[in-house]
Design a protein around this motif. Structure first.
Motif, PDB file in Angstrom:
ATOM      1  N   VAL A 174       1.923   7.392   0.489  1.00 52.88           N
ATOM      2  CA  VAL A 174       1.370   6.082   0.175  1.00 52.88           C
ATOM      3  C   VAL A 174       2.482   5.038   0.236  1.00 52.88           C
ATOM      4  O   VAL A 174       3.664   5.373   0.038  1.00 52.88           O
ATOM      5  N   GLN A 175       2.120   3.819   0.524  1.00 52.21           N
ATOM      6  CA  GLN A 175       3.109   2.737   0.551  1.00 52.21           C
ATOM      7  C   GLN A 175       3.413   2.269  -0.868  1.00 52.21           C
ATOM      8  O   GLN A 175       2.588   2.424  -1.779  1.00 52.21           O
ATOM      9  N   ALA A 176       4.575   1.711  -1.029  1.00 48.22           N
ATOM     10  CA  ALA A 176       4.948   1.159  -2.326  1.00 48.22           C
ATOM     11  C   ALA A 176       3.902   0.151  -2.787  1.00 48.22           C
ATOM     12  O   ALA A 176       3.395  -0.646  -1.996  1.00 48.22           O
ATOM     13  N   GLY A 177       3.558   0.239  -4.054  1.00 43.71           N
ATOM     14  CA  GLY A 177       2.522  -0.609  -4.613  1.00 43.71           C
ATOM     15  C   GLY A 177       1.149   0.022  -4.586  1.00 43.71           C
ATOM     16  O   GLY A 177       0.210  -0.498  -5.209  1.00 43.71           O
ATOM     17  N   GLY A 178       1.029   1.123  -3.878  1.00 42.73           N
ATOM     18  CA  GLY A 178      -0.250   1.800  -3.761  1.00 42.73           C
ATOM     19  C   GLY A 178      -0.534   2.721  -4.926  1.00 42.73           C
ATOM     20  O   GLY A 178       0.231   2.780  -5.902  1.00 42.73           O
ATOM     21  N   SER A 179      -1.639   3.464  -4.795  1.00 43.05           N
ATOM     22  CA  SER A 179      -2.090   4.350  -5.867  1.00 43.05           C
ATOM     23  C   SER A 179      -2.434   5.727  -5.326  1.00 43.05           C
ATOM     24  O   SER A 179      -2.821   5.877  -4.168  1.00 43.05           O
ATOM     25  N   LEU A 180      -2.284   6.703  -6.205  1.00 42.63           N
ATOM     26  CA  LEU A 180      -2.724   8.066  -5.933  1.00 42.63           C
ATOM     27  C   LEU A 180      -3.263   8.640  -7.238  1.00 42.63           C
ATOM     28  O   LEU A 180      -2.852   8.224  -8.332  1.00 42.63           O
TER      29      LEU A 180
END
Length: 124
Positions: free
Chosen positions: A10-16
C-alpha cells in the motif's frame, strides 16, 4: 492453527486491515507483533479478550485499531495512515485462555501461540 491474512502493498497514507483466527476456534487471538528487516521484533497492539480493553505501541497509537469478534472468535487490526516505517512482517499472537493475564502485554512471553506472519509493505 493461527492464520493471519490481509497483508499487502500500500502507498503511504493508505490503509490495510489484518485479520487473525484460529482454524480450530480453540485459541483466543489477542495481539500483534511485527518485525522489520534488520530490526528486533516489536509489540504493536493487544486486546484483552474478556474486557475489550486495548493496548498500543506509541508508534501506532491513533492510527491502528485492534478489535475482536467474540462470536466468530477472530481478531483484526485496522491500520490507517500507514507510513513506510510500518513495513514489516506482522504476526498475530494468541492465548489459550480468554481470561486476563498478568505478564505485561508488550512482552512476547505473555502469549501462548504465534501465527505465521503476513507481510505489510508501505511504499513512499
Amino acid at each position: 492453527q493461527l492464520q493471519a491474512s490481509g497483508g499487502g502493498l500500500v502507498q503511504a497514507g493508505g490503509s490495510l486491515r489484518l485479520s487473525c483466527a484460529d482454524s480450530a476456534r480453540t485459541l483466543y487471538p489477542v495481539g500483534w507483533f511485527r518485525q522489520a528487516p534488520g530490526k528486533e521484533r516489536e509489540f504493536v497492539a493487544a486486546i484483552r479478550w474478556a474486557t475489550g480493553s486495548t493496548h498500543y505501541a506509541d508508534s501506532v497509537k491513533g492510527r491502528f485499531t485492534i478489535s475482536r469478534d467474540r462470536i466468530k472468535k477472530t481478531m483484526s487490526l485496522q491500520m490507517n495512515s500507514l507510513k513506510p516505517e510500518d513495513t514489516a512482517v506482522y504476526s498475530c499472537v494468541a492465548r489459550a485462555s480468554g481470561n486476563s493475564w498478568s505478564v505485561a502485554y508488550y512482552r512476547a512471553d505473555a502469549y501462548d501461540y504465534w501465527g505465521q506472519g503476513t507481510q505489510v509493505t508501505v511504499s513512499s
